[in-house]
Design a protein around this motif. Structure first.
Motif, mmCIF file in Angstrom:
data_model
loop_
_atom_site.group_PDB
_atom_site.id
_atom_site.type_symbol
_atom_site.label_atom_id
_atom_site.label_comp_id
_atom_site.label_asym_id
_atom_site.label_seq_id
_atom_site.Cartn_x
_atom_site.Cartn_y
_atom_site.Cartn_z
ATOM 1 N N HIS A 178 0.854 -1.192 0.000
ATOM 2 C CA HIS A 178 0.000 0.000 0.000
ATOM 3 C C HIS A 178 0.887 1.238 0.000
ATOM 4 O O HIS A 178 2.107 1.133 0.085
ATOM 5 C CB HIS A 178 -0.986 -0.017 1.171
ATOM 6 C CG HIS A 178 -0.365 0.052 2.532
ATOM 7 N ND1 HIS A 178 0.363 -0.982 3.085
ATOM 8 C CD2 HIS A 178 -0.377 1.039 3.471
ATOM 9 C CE1 HIS A 178 0.764 -0.639 4.299
ATOM 10 N NE2 HIS A 178 0.334 0.579 4.556
ATOM 11 N N GLY A 179 0.234 2.413 -0.119
ATOM 12 C CA GLY A 179 0.985 3.621 -0.424
ATOM 13 C C GLY A 179 1.592 4.373 0.746
ATOM 14 O O GLY A 179 2.142 5.459 0.549
ATOM 15 N N HIS A 180 1.513 3.847 1.955
ATOM 16 C CA HIS A 180 2.078 4.574 3.100
ATOM 17 C C HIS A 180 3.600 4.558 3.065
ATOM 18 O O HIS A 180 4.233 3.580 2.636
ATOM 19 C CB HIS A 180 1.557 3.989 4.419
ATOM 20 C CG HIS A 180 0.091 4.239 4.614
ATOM 21 N ND1 HIS A 180 -0.678 3.536 5.514
ATOM 22 C CD2 HIS A 180 -0.734 5.130 4.002
ATOM 23 C CE1 HIS A 180 -1.928 3.989 5.453
ATOM 24 N NE2 HIS A 180 -1.978 4.952 4.544
ATOM 25 N N TYR A 181 4.156 5.646 3.576
ATOM 26 C CA TYR A 181 5.605 5.892 3.509
ATOM 27 C C TYR A 181 6.434 4.726 4.033
ATOM 28 O O TYR A 181 7.456 4.364 3.449
ATOM 29 C CB TYR A 181 5.928 7.170 4.303
ATOM 30 C CG TYR A 181 7.398 7.490 4.347
ATOM 31 C CD1 TYR A 181 8.010 8.119 3.251
ATOM 32 C CD2 TYR A 181 8.178 7.153 5.451
ATOM 33 C CE1 TYR A 181 9.360 8.398 3.274
ATOM 34 C CE2 TYR A 181 9.531 7.435 5.475
ATOM 35 C CZ TYR A 181 10.115 8.054 4.388
ATOM 36 O OH TYR A 181 11.462 8.328 4.403
ATOM 37 N N ASP A 182 5.978 4.144 5.151
ATOM 38 C CA ASP A 182 6.782 3.094 5.791
ATOM 39 C C ASP A 182 6.741 1.767 5.027
ATOM 40 O O ASP A 182 7.304 0.766 5.489
ATOM 41 C CB ASP A 182 6.353 2.896 7.255
ATOM 42 C CG ASP A 182 4.869 2.589 7.419
ATOM 43 O OD1 ASP A 182 4.036 3.225 6.736
ATOM 44 O OD2 ASP A 182 4.538 1.711 8.240
ATOM 45 N N HIS A 183 6.102 1.766 3.845
ATOM 46 C CA HIS A 183 6.052 0.561 3.000
ATOM 47 C C HIS A 183 6.620 0.808 1.609
ATOM 48 O O HIS A 183 6.985 -0.146 0.915
ATOM 49 C CB HIS A 183 4.612 0.034 2.904
ATOM 50 C CG HIS A 183 4.081 -0.341 4.254
ATOM 51 N ND1 HIS A 183 3.992 -1.638 4.694
ATOM 52 C CD2 HIS A 183 3.689 0.445 5.297
ATOM 53 C CE1 HIS A 183 3.547 -1.639 5.944
ATOM 54 N NE2 HIS A 183 3.354 -0.385 6.334
ATOM 55 N N ILE A 184 6.681 2.077 1.197
ATOM 56 C CA ILE A 184 7.133 2.350 -0.177
ATOM 57 C C ILE A 184 8.325 3.307 -0.244
ATOM 58 O O ILE A 184 8.776 3.650 -1.337
ATOM 59 C CB ILE A 184 5.999 2.932 -1.059
ATOM 60 C CG1 ILE A 184 5.554 4.319 -0.565
ATOM 61 C CG2 ILE A 184 4.820 1.961 -1.136
ATOM 62 C CD1 ILE A 184 4.747 5.098 -1.589
ATOM 63 N N ALA A 185 8.847 3.720 0.913
ATOM 64 C CA ALA A 185 9.870 4.774 0.923
ATOM 65 C C ALA A 185 11.017 4.491 -0.047
ATOM 66 O O ALA A 185 11.520 5.399 -0.702
ATOM 67 C CB ALA A 185 10.404 4.954 2.343
ATOM 68 N N ASP A 186 11.440 3.226 -0.138
ATOM 69 C CA ASP A 186 12.624 2.923 -0.953
ATOM 70 C C ASP A 186 12.314 2.105 -2.207
ATOM 71 O O ASP A 186 13.219 1.542 -2.812
ATOM 72 C CB ASP A 186 13.669 2.218 -0.073
ATOM 73 C CG ASP A 186 14.182 3.163 1.011
ATOM 74 O OD1 ASP A 186 15.094 3.956 0.728
ATOM 75 O OD2 ASP A 186 13.608 3.170 2.123
ATOM 76 N N VAL A 187 11.051 2.077 -2.610
ATOM 77 C CA VAL A 187 10.693 1.302 -3.809
ATOM 78 C C VAL A 187 11.452 1.811 -5.040
ATOM 79 O O VAL A 187 12.063 1.036 -5.778
ATOM 80 C CB VAL A 187 9.161 1.344 -4.067
ATOM 81 C CG1 VAL A 187 8.834 0.870 -5.472
ATOM 82 C CG2 VAL A 187 8.419 0.500 -3.032
ATOM 83 N N VAL A 188 11.393 3.127 -5.270
ATOM 84 C CA VAL A 188 11.955 3.666 -6.513
ATOM 85 C C VAL A 188 13.478 3.485 -6.580
ATOM 86 O O VAL A 188 13.990 2.917 -7.554
ATOM 87 C CB VAL A 188 11.522 5.136 -6.727
ATOM 88 C CG1 VAL A 188 12.275 5.772 -7.891
ATOM 89 C CG2 VAL A 188 10.008 5.190 -6.979
ATOM 90 N N PRO A 189 14.238 3.908 -5.546
ATOM 91 C CA PRO A 189 15.693 3.715 -5.659
ATOM 92 C C PRO A 189 16.109 2.247 -5.741
ATOM 93 O O PRO A 189 17.029 1.915 -6.507
ATOM 94 C CB PRO A 189 16.249 4.371 -4.380
ATOM 95 C CG PRO A 189 15.086 4.599 -3.475
ATOM 96 C CD PRO A 189 13.881 4.702 -4.350
ATOM 97 N N VAL A 190 15.449 1.374 -4.994
ATOM 98 C CA VAL A 190 15.845 -0.046 -5.026
ATOM 99 C C VAL A 190 15.484 -0.672 -6.373
ATOM 100 O O VAL A 190 16.260 -1.460 -6.923
ATOM 101 C CB VAL A 190 15.231 -0.833 -3.845
ATOM 102 C CG1 VAL A 190 15.544 -2.321 -3.966
ATOM 103 C CG2 VAL A 190 15.763 -0.309 -2.515
ATOM 104 N N ALA A 191 14.334 -0.304 -6.927
ATOM 105 C CA ALA A 191 13.959 -0.832 -8.254
ATOM 106 C C ALA A 191 14.969 -0.375 -9.300
ATOM 107 O O ALA A 191 15.392 -1.158 -10.160
ATOM 108 C CB ALA A 191 12.552 -0.375 -8.630
#
Ligand code: NI
Ligand code: MN
Length: 236
Positions: A56-69
């Motif tokens: 889901h879109g909350h910060y504590d679940h997606i904070a590093d999605v973009v850099p890690v991807a």
């Protein structure tokens, strides 16, 4: 403990989990790294990842999605709107899904499940609609069936998840305040028919007061194992 048949599961603090299958498929769930106070210091993620799952879109679940991807070449799997959001942030390989749907990558079939929570994406002083919050079942060929609940309350339709997918290894939030607490997670464990529970989403911030010991107390002598990993530890 249930036989993981060559799959390894590493808890990285909060709801962040790394799954590596016997066939070598690597999946990172809810990457919260840089600002996660419980992320194990010095832990190196694999250089290549197959998939990143975002519940889901909350910060504590997606904070590093973009850099890690971007660093690992992973495709990002999420609810339709949330996947679209990552698309606007430069992620080319997104895999949008919806409840009840499944997607197979190599030896892993992902199924998106309901979660009872919210999913707005904070962007400065506004929130972007992130679709509905989700959980994932990971059905691994010649391996176990895993369930990551995302953030959720306990809900009786978890029995549908049991009937449809029969996960035996569950990763459930227990901290309370934003999600179910240990008492709720014990009921969820029963609805899901789990053999093993890895408690997530506790101890990261002061309001997440639920503990694995309380979960054990509520589960009682049912034979279900509460897996007490420290961040950075791996279950095999
Ligand atoms: Ni949340
Ligand atoms: Mn959360």
């Amino acid at each position: 403990m249930s036989d993981l048949m060559g799959t390894s599961i590493t808890w990285l603090g909060h709801a962040t989990v790394l799954v590596q299958t016997a066939a070598g498929t690597t999946i990172l769930i809810d990457p919260f790294i840089e600002n996660n106070p419980k992320f194990p210091k010095g832990f190196d993620l694999p250089e290549k990842l197959d998939l990143i799952l975002a519940t889901h879109g909350h910060y504590d679940h997606i904070a590093d999605v973009v850099p890690v991807a971007q660093k690992t070449g992973a495709s990002v799997v999420a609810m339709y709107e949330l996947a679209g959001y990552f698309g606007t942030k430069g992620i080319k390989n997104t895999i949008p899904m919806g409840y009840g749907g499944s997607y197979t990558h190599k030896d892993v079939t992902l199924s998106m499940t309901e979660a009872r929570h919210s999913s707005g994406i904070q962007d400065g002083d506004t929130f972007i609609y992130g679709g509905e919050p989700a959980g994932f079942v990971l059905t691994i060929a010649d391996g176990p069936v895993l369930y990551h609940a995302g953030d959720t309350s306990a809900f009786s339709d978890m029995q549908l998840i049991r009937d449809l997918y029969a996960p035996k290894f569950g990763m459930l939030p227990i901290g309370g305040n934003f999600t179910m607490d240990p008492r709720g997670a014990a009921l969820a464990t029963k609805f899901l028919g789990l053999d093993v529970v890895l408690p997530l989403h506790w101890g990261t911030m002061p309001q997440l007061t639920g503990t694995p010991e309380e979960l054990e107390k509520h589960i009682g002598n049912t034979g279900v194992q509460v897996l007490k990993l420290a961040p950075g530890q791996t279950a095999r």
